[in-house]
Design a protein around this motif. Structure first.
Motif, PDB file in Angstrom:
ATOM      1  N   ILE A   7      -7.712  -9.295  -6.524  1.00 61.54           N
ATOM      2  CA  ILE A   7      -7.044  -7.932  -6.524  1.00 61.54           C
ATOM      3  C   ILE A   7      -5.896  -8.187  -5.592  1.00 61.54           C
ATOM      4  O   ILE A   7      -5.779  -9.076  -4.583  1.00 61.54           O
ATOM      5  CB  ILE A   7      -8.016  -6.942  -5.740  1.00 61.54           C
ATOM      6  CG1 ILE A   7      -7.695  -5.484  -6.109  1.00 61.54           C
ATOM      7  CG2 ILE A   7      -8.598  -7.358  -4.378  1.00 61.54           C
ATOM      8  CD1 ILE A   7      -8.576  -4.462  -6.363  1.00 61.54           C
ATOM      9  N   ASP A   8      -4.961  -7.261  -5.951  1.00 61.10           N
ATOM     10  CA  ASP A   8      -3.537  -7.694  -4.948  1.00 61.10           C
ATOM     11  C   ASP A   8      -3.340  -6.649  -4.069  1.00 61.10           C
ATOM     12  O   ASP A   8      -4.293  -5.792  -3.570  1.00 61.10           O
ATOM     13  CB  ASP A   8      -2.543  -7.516  -6.276  1.00 61.10           C
ATOM     14  CG  ASP A   8      -1.910  -5.823  -6.446  1.00 61.10           C
ATOM     15  OD1 ASP A   8      -2.815  -4.908  -5.945  1.00 61.10           O
ATOM     16  OD2 ASP A   8      -1.164  -5.528  -6.743  1.00 61.10           O
ATOM     17  N   CYS A   9      -2.386  -6.813  -3.186  1.00 55.82           N
ATOM     18  CA  CYS A   9      -2.234  -6.101  -2.000  1.00 55.82           C
ATOM     19  C   CYS A   9      -2.355  -4.651  -2.138  1.00 55.82           C
ATOM     20  O   CYS A   9      -2.949  -4.082  -1.019  1.00 55.82           O
ATOM     21  CB  CYS A   9      -0.521  -6.475  -1.422  1.00 55.82           C
ATOM     22  SG  CYS A   9       0.470  -6.544  -2.564  1.00 55.82           S
ATOM     23  N   ASP A  10      -1.680  -4.002  -2.946  1.00 57.15           N
ATOM     24  CA  ASP A  10      -2.003  -2.404  -3.175  1.00 57.15           C
ATOM     25  C   ASP A  10      -3.232  -2.205  -3.955  1.00 57.15           C
ATOM     26  O   ASP A  10      -3.515  -0.785  -4.014  1.00 57.15           O
ATOM     27  CB  ASP A  10      -0.736  -2.049  -4.014  1.00 57.15           C
ATOM     28  CG  ASP A  10       0.619  -2.260  -3.410  1.00 57.15           C
ATOM     29  OD1 ASP A  10       0.758  -2.498  -2.227  1.00 57.15           O
ATOM     30  OD2 ASP A  10       1.564  -2.658  -4.110  1.00 57.15           O
ATOM     31  N   CYS A  52       4.433 -12.236  -1.453  1.00 55.22           N
ATOM     32  CA  CYS A  52       3.759 -10.902  -1.090  1.00 55.22           C
ATOM     33  C   CYS A  52       4.180 -10.280   0.211  1.00 55.22           C
ATOM     34  O   CYS A  52       4.460 -11.070   1.248  1.00 55.22           O
ATOM     35  CB  CYS A  52       2.043 -11.165  -1.074  1.00 55.22           C
ATOM     36  SG  CYS A  52       1.334  -9.672  -0.701  1.00 55.22           S
ATOM     37  N   HIS A  53       4.618  -8.991   0.128  1.00 53.11           N
ATOM     38  CA  HIS A  53       5.165  -8.224   1.504  1.00 53.11           C
ATOM     39  C   HIS A  53       4.045  -8.198   2.546  1.00 53.11           C
ATOM     40  O   HIS A  53       4.461  -8.268   3.854  1.00 53.11           O
ATOM     41  CB  HIS A  53       5.589  -7.074   1.073  1.00 53.11           C
ATOM     42  CG  HIS A  53       4.273  -6.018   0.939  1.00 53.11           C
ATOM     43  ND1 HIS A  53       3.455  -5.799  -0.197  1.00 53.11           N
ATOM     44  CD2 HIS A  53       3.865  -4.921   1.790  1.00 53.11           C
ATOM     45  CE1 HIS A  53       2.528  -5.149   0.160  1.00 53.11           C
ATOM     46  NE2 HIS A  53       2.754  -4.526   1.108  1.00 53.11           N
ATOM     47  N   GLU A  54       2.741  -8.614   2.109  1.00 55.47           N
ATOM     48  CA  GLU A  54       1.761  -8.830   3.369  1.00 55.47           C
ATOM     49  C   GLU A  54       1.896 -10.280   4.072  1.00 55.47           C
ATOM     50  O   GLU A  54       1.058 -10.671   4.959  1.00 55.47           O
ATOM     51  CB  GLU A  54       0.289  -8.703   2.775  1.00 55.47           C
ATOM     52  CG  GLU A  54       0.087  -7.318   2.185  1.00 55.47           C
ATOM     53  CD  GLU A  54      -0.476  -6.571   3.258  1.00 55.47           C
ATOM     54  OE1 GLU A  54      -0.266  -6.795   4.473  1.00 55.47           O
ATOM     55  OE2 GLU A  54      -0.662  -5.381   2.907  1.00 55.47           O
ATOM     56  N   CYS A  62       0.496 -11.927  -4.008  1.00 52.87           N
ATOM     57  CA  CYS A  62      -0.286 -10.648  -3.918  1.00 52.87           C
ATOM     58  C   CYS A  62      -1.753 -10.552  -3.924  1.00 52.87           C
ATOM     59  O   CYS A  62      -2.589  -9.947  -3.549  1.00 52.87           O
ATOM     60  CB  CYS A  62       0.464  -9.739  -4.852  1.00 52.87           C
ATOM     61  SG  CYS A  62       2.209  -9.145  -4.089  1.00 52.87           S
TER      62      CYS A  62
END
Lengths: 140, 140
Positions: free
Chosen positions: A75-78, B93-95, B100
């Protein structure tokens, strides 16, 4: 912590779902899932999607027998996109190719020509895979 | 023959765009592109997306310097999704993770528990990548 079914189509709340071959790492297809499709995927370990054209739950392989057996669910970051690592029974594309991404866009040719993405010629797209089945034999 | 920007968000017509590392074949992220983003991607060979949260063209790397250099552009059967094979400058990924999709959903645990996808615990998700940067150091 919850999955973000934020993409909306015909009143249905959806996540993006990408299927990738867990061995070859080829990206096979991208579609959408509603909560039911993701739940069924988790329960049965067979990829289920929500068909936005037919507006209903779609067990991948229900017509073609080309099921996708789910090995991993990422599953992705968002939390609004899912990546399924799958072991596919056969070709994943309804056009008979292993992957739905069976054509390459010739960016250099398009960049030189016009940038008009509404009017692509056949020659701007190159088929880069072999066809594994004839759709007319499978979808009757 | 035309690209089908059929996904609609805030009045913008979009295609789904997946970025995949062209060497490792890791799926890095998924986002949307409007026609301008795809044109800019073709022209500059750097991935551009349309940010549906900020509602504007988004050159991947404009803040982080982690550009994605486009090697191949594939298009799917329905012409409504793009797969970019890219050479990324750094984490996508921005994290701060390479991809991501840095978390795995523990399907077996969820299937046993409740199927309630609205109430996932931290333990239902496993981080499977190392963090490459601290977002606070990059996005200031």
């Amino acid at each position: 912590m919850k999955i973000n079914f934020k993409h909306e189509k015909n009143g249905e709340n959806l996540v993006i779902a990408i299927a990738q071959d867990y061995k070859s790492l080829e990206v096979l297809m991208v579609a959408f899932m509603n909560e039911e499709a993701l739940s069924k995927t988790i329960q049965t370990k067979k990829a289920h999607y929500f068909s936005t054209s037919r507006n209903k739950l779609w067990l991948k392989g229900e017509s073609s027998n080309n099921f996708q057996h789910v090995k991993e669910i990422l599953i992705d970051c968002d939390m609004d996109a899912i990546l399924l690592k799958v072991n596919p029974d056969g070709a994943s594309c309804h056009e008979g190719y292993n992957s739905c991404f069976f054509r390459e866009l010739d960016g250099d040719k398009i960049a030189k020509k016009s940038y008009n993405l509404d009017k692509l010629d056949e020659e701007d797209l190159k088929i880069i895979q072999a066809r594994l089945f004839n759709p007319e034999d499978v979808y009757k």
